[in-house]
Scaffold this active site. Structure first.
Site, PDB file in Angstrom:
ATOM      1  N   PHE A 146       0.864  -1.195   0.000  1.00 36.91           N
ATOM      2  CA  PHE A 146       0.000   0.000   0.000  1.00 36.91           C
ATOM      3  C   PHE A 146       0.888   1.230   0.000  1.00 36.91           C
ATOM      4  CE2 PHE A 146      -2.435   3.471   1.746  1.00 36.91           C
ATOM      5  CZ  PHE A 146      -3.588   3.387   0.972  1.00 36.91           C
ATOM      6  N   ASP A 231       9.374   2.549   1.665  1.00 35.29           N
ATOM      7  CA  ASP A 231       8.213   3.289   2.163  1.00 35.29           C
ATOM      8  C   ASP A 231       8.138   3.012   3.664  1.00 35.29           C
ATOM      9  OD1 ASP A 231       5.702   3.971   3.092  1.00 35.29           O
ATOM     10  OD2 ASP A 231       4.655   3.412   1.257  1.00 35.29           O
ATOM     11  N   LYS A 260       2.805   9.914   8.650  1.00 34.54           N
ATOM     12  CA  LYS A 260       2.107   9.405   9.846  1.00 34.54           C
ATOM     13  C   LYS A 260       2.603   9.978  11.182  1.00 34.54           C
ATOM     14  CE  LYS A 260       0.004   5.216   7.966  1.00 34.54           C
ATOM     15  NZ  LYS A 260      -1.413   5.402   8.177  1.00 34.54           N
TER      16      LYS A 260
HETATM   17  C1  LIG Z   1       2.981   2.176   3.918  1.00 31.69           C
HETATM   18  C2  LIG Z   1       2.078   3.326   3.599  1.00 31.69           C
HETATM   19  N1  LIG Z   1       2.388   4.121   2.562  1.00 31.69           N
HETATM   20  C3  LIG Z   1       1.605   5.177   2.248  1.00 31.69           C
HETATM   21  C4  LIG Z   1       0.471   5.480   2.953  1.00 31.69           C
HETATM   22  C5  LIG Z   1      -0.361   6.664   2.573  1.00 31.69           C
HETATM   23  O1  LIG Z   1      -0.275   7.657   3.545  1.00 31.69           O
HETATM   24  P1  LIG Z   1      -1.355   8.831   3.605  1.00 31.69           P
HETATM   25  O2  LIG Z   1      -2.656   8.203   4.001  1.00 31.69           O
HETATM   26  O3  LIG Z   1      -0.821   9.789   4.634  1.00 31.69           O
HETATM   27  O4  LIG Z   1      -1.424   9.439   2.245  1.00 31.69           O
HETATM   28  C6  LIG Z   1       0.111   4.668   4.032  1.00 31.69           C
HETATM   29  C7  LIG Z   1      -1.130   4.934   4.792  1.00 31.69           C
HETATM   30  O5  LIG Z   1      -1.703   4.072   5.413  1.00 31.69           O
HETATM   31  C8  LIG Z   1       0.927   3.562   4.370  1.00 31.69           C
HETATM   32  O6  LIG Z   1       0.636   2.752   5.387  1.00 31.69           O
END
Ligand SMILES: Cc1ncc(COP(=O)(O)O)c(C=O)c1O
Length: 407
Positions: A146, A231, A260
């Protein structure tokens, strides 16, 4: 049934776009690991706003830092220099590449995780085109991953459900089977700019990878001249027991993304890149109005200070191991009900067995005052504030055992 919640639900339905499957709960106040609903009922927060409020709700020092900065300088845009942004960049780089390589990096600030990944993807392409002079633009990601909800990041995401109805999707993304190094090897070509992966897949069901796989992907990237990008949006900032999850495995990504927990609840994201890769951006090539604004930067700087001072990475490692042993005991006491307990630090997934109704278990835990998340239909996901104590974890494990034995 709460009347206040009913009213709020009706007002929400009539005014806010219908994009979230919300829990049947309205929250009014929070302090530390405790949240109160609209009627004053108490809940133990085991989710921390999905890995955001690492220091707990309304942390007094973060609130103070934010208020102090808000009275000094609130917003000026990135046309100007300002101290909080650069102090935060320095502090972040010190967590990423401590020691000799410290500060051998540069930070781009933005406002969310998706925006951080979008920035990393753009940086990878532009670095290849402008610095290396190579026609590489493809980004390889993993099944089950994700990476966000913008068009590029949902295309990068290895789950079809987030793409439904948004076609045509941008070109230049390839998804390979997670955990399969040979599949990755076959996918890397002279068009590949970068590999982007989570060190532990979060939304995908709390799935850690073996060290050999992660090290193998990094080695492959190095061998083929491809950027290795992690990520760390969910895994970063002490969550897994290190500042960054890749540090468990001796990895040295060229780029990491975070968001986050960075400002303990204020919206902020960041792309950290080596000084070499950061050459891909020049004035005018990438920007955002709010990125690294003084108020959010001051809150984030205080968040990092508290994390370091209170040794929250070590705490997450210790309490994560403690919690997982409690949950393993719950599994042993309830044969056939729990498939697997897995995770890293305080990022924990309890996978329920196929015959167990995950939704029912989750609803019952909520009814009994525990806030957590159900992901992939059968995985109870815990991302508690890093300040959670042993007594709270014990209390939750006992309730989980009661709920499972009653099913
Ligand atoms: C691993 C990862 N990357 C990207 C995101 C996207 O972040 P945002 O919701 O702040 O756009 C998330 C959100 O849950 C995530 O867990």
């Amino acid at each position: 049934m709460s009347e206040k919640l009913d009213v709020l639900k009706d007002r929400t339905a009539a005014s806010v776009m219908n994009t979230y499957g919300r829990y049947n709960l309205g929250l009014a106040r929070g302090k530390g690991c405790i949240l109160h609903d609209l009627d004053g009922r108490e809940y133990l927060d085991l989710l921390a706003g999905i890995a955001v409020t690492g220091l707990g709700h309304c942390h007094p020092e973060v609130v103070q830092a934010m208020c102090d900065q808000a009275q000094e300088l609130f917003h000026v845009s990135n046309l100007f220099y300002q101290e909080p942004q650069v102090a935060l960049a320095e502090a972040l780089l010190d967590t990423w590449r401590p020691g000799a390589a410290a500060r051998d990096g540069r930070v781009f600030f933005c406002n969310s995780g998706a925006e951080a990944n979008e920035g990393a993807i753009k940086l990878a392409r532009r670095y290849m085109h402008k610095v290396r002079g190579e026609n590489r633009h493809e980004v390889i990601t993993l099944s089950g991953s994700f990476h966000g909800r913008t068009l590029a990041t949902l295309t990068a995401t290895g789950q079809d459900k987030v793409k439904d109805g948004f076609e045509p999707l941008p070109e230049g993304f390839i998804t390979v089977q997670a955990g399969d190094l040979e599949a990755m090897r076959a996918a890397v070509t002279d068009r590949t700019a970068a590999v982007l992966l989570e060190i532990v897949q979060g939304e995908g069901g709390v799935k850690p990878f073996p060290a050999e796989y992660l090290q193998g992907v990094q080695a492959l990237c190095r061998e083929r001249g491809v950027l290795f990008m992690a990520d760390e949006i969910q895994t970063g900032l002490c969550r897994t027991g290190r500042w960054w999850a890749h540090q468990h495995f001796g990895l040295q990504p060229d780029v990491i993304t975070c968001a986050k927990a960075l400002a303990n609840g204020l919206p902020m994201g960041a792309v950290l890149a080596t000084a070499e890769v950061a050459r891909g951006f020049e004035p005018g090539s990438h920007a955002t109005t709010f990125g690294g604004g003084p108020v959010v930067a001051a809150a984030a700087l205080k968040t990092l200070e508290v994390m370091a001072r209170d040794r929250l990475a070590e705490r997450a490692e210790r309490l994560g191991a403690f919690a997982m042993s409690l949950f393993a005991d719950v599994a042993a006491d309830n044969p056939g009900k729990v498939g697997q307990v897995r995770g890293l630090g305080l990022m924990i997934g309890i996978e329920l067995s196929p015959g167990v109704d995950g939704q029912k278990v989750w609803e019952e835990l909520l009814r009994r005052g525990y806030i957590l998340n159900l992901t992939q239909g059968s995985v109870l996901r815990l991302l508690p504030p890093l300040i959670i104590g042993e007594a709270d974890l014990r209390r939750f494990a006992k309730t989980l055992g009661d709920v499972l034995s009653g099913m």
